[in-house]
Design a protein around this motif. Structure first.
Motif, PDB file in Angstrom:
ATOM      1  N   THR A 137       0.835  -1.208   0.000  1.00 41.68           N
ATOM      2  CA  THR A 137       0.000   0.000   0.000  1.00 41.68           C
ATOM      3  C   THR A 137       0.866   1.252   0.000  1.00 41.68           C
ATOM      4  O   THR A 137       2.025   1.245   0.427  1.00 41.68           O
ATOM      5  N   TYR A 138       0.274   2.351  -0.457  1.00 38.08           N
ATOM      6  CA  TYR A 138       0.947   3.645  -0.365  1.00 38.08           C
ATOM      7  C   TYR A 138       1.078   4.070   1.091  1.00 38.08           C
ATOM      8  O   TYR A 138       2.084   4.678   1.485  1.00 38.08           O
ATOM      9  N   GLU A 139       0.081   3.741   1.885  1.00 43.32           N
ATOM     10  CA  GLU A 139       0.109   4.110   3.296  1.00 43.32           C
ATOM     11  C   GLU A 139       1.326   3.495   3.993  1.00 43.32           C
ATOM     12  O   GLU A 139       1.956   4.108   4.852  1.00 43.32           O
ATOM     13  N   ASP A 140       1.686   2.283   3.585  1.00 46.41           N
ATOM     14  CA  ASP A 140       2.791   1.556   4.215  1.00 46.41           C
ATOM     15  C   ASP A 140       4.142   2.226   3.981  1.00 46.41           C
ATOM     16  O   ASP A 140       5.092   1.993   4.741  1.00 46.41           O
ATOM     17  N   LEU A 141       4.242   3.077   2.965  1.00 49.20           N
ATOM     18  CA  LEU A 141       5.525   3.719   2.669  1.00 49.20           C
ATOM     19  C   LEU A 141       5.956   4.667   3.780  1.00 49.20           C
ATOM     20  O   LEU A 141       7.126   5.045   3.852  1.00 49.20           O
ATOM     21  N   ALA A 142       5.025   5.049   4.649  1.00 53.23           N
ATOM     22  CA  ALA A 142       5.361   5.902   5.794  1.00 53.23           C
ATOM     23  C   ALA A 142       5.753   5.089   7.018  1.00 53.23           C
ATOM     24  O   ALA A 142       6.090   5.665   8.061  1.00 53.23           O
ATOM     25  N   ASP A 143       5.734   3.763   6.925  1.00 58.92           N
ATOM     26  CA  ASP A 143       6.090   2.902   8.055  1.00 58.92           C
ATOM     27  C   ASP A 143       7.583   3.053   8.381  1.00 58.92           C
ATOM     28  O   ASP A 143       8.421   3.111   7.472  1.00 58.92           O
ATOM     29  N   PRO A 144       7.939   3.108   9.670  1.00 60.91           N
ATOM     30  CA  PRO A 144       9.352   3.260  10.047  1.00 60.91           C
ATOM     31  C   PRO A 144      10.272   2.158   9.532  1.00 60.91           C
ATOM     32  O   PRO A 144      11.502   2.334   9.530  1.00 60.91           O
ATOM     33  N   LYS A 145       9.713   1.025   9.069  1.00 56.86           N
ATOM     34  CA  LYS A 145      10.581  -0.043   8.532  1.00 56.86           C
ATOM     35  C   LYS A 145      11.351   0.428   7.294  1.00 56.86           C
ATOM     36  O   LYS A 145      12.368  -0.182   6.921  1.00 56.86           O
ATOM     37  N   TRP A 146      10.879   1.531   6.675  1.00 54.72           N
ATOM     38  CA  TRP A 146      11.555   2.069   5.499  1.00 54.72           C
ATOM     39  C   TRP A 146      12.470   3.233   5.843  1.00 54.72           C
ATOM     40  O   TRP A 146      12.963   3.916   4.955  1.00 54.72           O
ATOM     41  N   ARG A 147      12.748   3.441   7.144  1.00 56.13           N
ATOM     42  CA  ARG A 147      13.565   4.576   7.563  1.00 56.13           C
ATOM     43  C   ARG A 147      14.926   4.562   6.853  1.00 56.13           C
ATOM     44  O   ARG A 147      15.652   3.560   6.882  1.00 56.13           O
ATOM     45  N   GLY A 148      15.247   5.669   6.172  1.00 52.34           N
ATOM     46  CA  GLY A 148      16.521   5.771   5.466  1.00 52.34           C
ATOM     47  C   GLY A 148      16.609   4.943   4.202  1.00 52.34           C
ATOM     48  O   GLY A 148      17.709   4.775   3.651  1.00 52.34           O
ATOM     49  N   ARG A 149      15.454   4.479   3.687  1.00 53.50           N
ATOM     50  CA  ARG A 149      15.488   3.565   2.528  1.00 53.50           C
ATOM     51  C   ARG A 149      14.690   4.084   1.329  1.00 53.50           C
ATOM     52  O   ARG A 149      14.675   3.434   0.276  1.00 53.50           O
ATOM     53  N   LEU A 150      14.054   5.243   1.446  1.00 59.36           N
ATOM     54  CA  LEU A 150      13.160   5.755   0.407  1.00 59.36           C
ATOM     55  C   LEU A 150      13.796   6.915  -0.348  1.00 59.36           C
ATOM     56  O   LEU A 150      14.374   7.809   0.260  1.00 59.36           O
ATOM     57  N   CYS A 151      13.658   6.905  -1.680  1.00 61.03           N
ATOM     58  CA  CYS A 151      14.083   8.029  -2.519  1.00 61.03           C
ATOM     59  C   CYS A 151      12.892   8.540  -3.325  1.00 61.03           C
ATOM     60  O   CYS A 151      12.009   7.767  -3.703  1.00 61.03           O
ATOM     61  N   THR A 152      12.897   9.819  -3.604  1.00 64.14           N
ATOM     62  CA  THR A 152      11.878  10.390  -4.478  1.00 64.14           C
ATOM     63  C   THR A 152      12.367  11.721  -5.024  1.00 64.14           C
ATOM     64  O   THR A 152      13.301  12.330  -4.485  1.00 64.14           O
ATOM     65  N   ARG A 153      11.715  12.175  -6.094  1.00 63.20           N
ATOM     66  CA  ARG A 153      11.969  13.513  -6.592  1.00 63.20           C
ATOM     67  C   ARG A 153      11.251  14.508  -5.684  1.00 63.20           C
ATOM     68  O   ARG A 153      10.624  14.118  -4.694  1.00 63.20           O
TER      69      ARG A 153
END
Length: 333
Positions: A137-153
């Motif tokens: 889900t898009y909502e899951d992208l805010a989960d702390p499990k992705w801390r320091g792992r996400l890139c975007t423009r």
């Protein structure tokens, strides 16, 4: 008097017939439109004159007013389509063919613009470091499990504003603010570059997942240098809780002036046919929307998804508030 009328009649008979034509303003690249315009002319005999613009389409149409030579405008992103409508430089049109070729969620309810092809806002994920089952889900992208792992423009880029507007539609302002704060906290680096740059960042190990549009994958796979980046990621299709995968659109609108209205309507109808949509979708690795049409084989190979059913004009209505929330959380800071 009889001799004058006769002379005018003979003069008119000797003049070449005026060519049938339609005039188009477009933000799209010539190489994407040429196959479409050539096919339309071959089918109808109507010549297509295209003015390719980099920006300022609304301002140009407003300045030209009723004297504008443009019959149609062709662009991408529902925000641009909505801006053209809001500027009062289009006219509503409809026909049985438009209605049958374009599902309700992909056109303005008032008929001011009609969708042609879509692109999904998806997640690029490292093949080596991310299990595809982790991204749902898009909502899951805010989960702390992705801390320091996400890139975007940039968060203020129209692609990301549209995604935030979709979140706002589904969840309201408070939850969207929290979601944006979570995304920001998970960033591996300050937002930068374009969607292809995010794939390169995954390939180089700077991050593990990134937001991007589907069609960039096709473009990267066709590029000798960028193919290596693209081969390092999977294309994953998250959904909104209670919704589907977010899409944006390319579309066409008839101008208010439209000096060649009948020809313009013929072209609009042609552009929405499966034949034309497949030509255009294959050229840019997008998804045609006409019933019975198919995406390119490469695009189909990325997998299927259920599109968010919300009408895109409803998302356009949420974009201003979405942008305000993005700026309030200082997403790019």
């Amino acid at each position: 008097m009889r001799h004058t009328i006769l002379a005018l009649s003979l003069l008119a008979a000797t003049q070449p017939a005026q060519a049938e034509e339609v005039n188009l303003y477009s933000y799209r690249q010539p190489e994407l439109l040429a196959p479409l315009t050539d096919a339309f002319t071959k089918k109808t005999g109507i010549e297509v004159n295209v003015a390719y613009l980099s920006d300022g389409m609304v301002e140009r149409l407003q300045a030209e007013g009723d004297r504008s030579p443009a019959d149609l405008v062709f662009t991408v992103d529902v925000a641009r389509l909505a801006a053209i409508v809001d500027a009062g430089v289009t006219q509503p049109v409809t026909s049985d063919l438009l209605q049958s070729n374009v599902p309700a969620q992909y056109h303005d309810p008032e008929g001011n613009w009609w969708g042609l092809t879509t692109r999904a806002r998806i997640v690029y994920a490292s093949k080596d470091r991310v299990d595809p089952s982790e991204v749902t889900t898009y909502e899951d992208l805010a989960d702390p499990k992705w801390r320091g792992r996400l890139c975007t423009r940039s968060g203020t880029h129209p692609y990301n504003v549209a995604l935030a507007a979709a979140h706002l539609y589904h969840h309201g302002a408070d939850e969207t603010r929290t979601w944006l704060e979570g995304l920001k906290a998970n960033l591996a680096r300050k937002p930068q570059g374009n969607d292809r740059a995010q794939v390169k960042a995954i390939w180089s190990g700077e991050c593990d997942i990134a937001l991007g549009n589907t069609y960039y994958m096709g473009q990267m796979l066709a590029d000798d240098e960028q193919k290596e980046w693209a081969d390092a990621v999977n294309v994953l299709f998250p959904v909104f809780e209670g919704g589907g995968t977010h899409e944006n659109i390319s579309g066409v609108a008839m101008t208010k002036a439209a000096p060649n209205r009948d020809n313009a309507l013929k072209m609009m109808e042609f552009l929405t046919t499966p034949e034309a949509q497949e030509i255009y979708a294959h050229a840019n690795y997008e998804y045609p929307i006409a019933p019975g049409s198919q995406a390119d084989e490469l695009v189909r190979g990325w997998g299927s998804f259920d599109a968010d059913p919300v009408n895109l004009m409803e998302l356009a209505d949420h974009r201003a508030e979405a942008l305000r929330l993005i700026e309030d959380v200082d997403f790019d800071g």
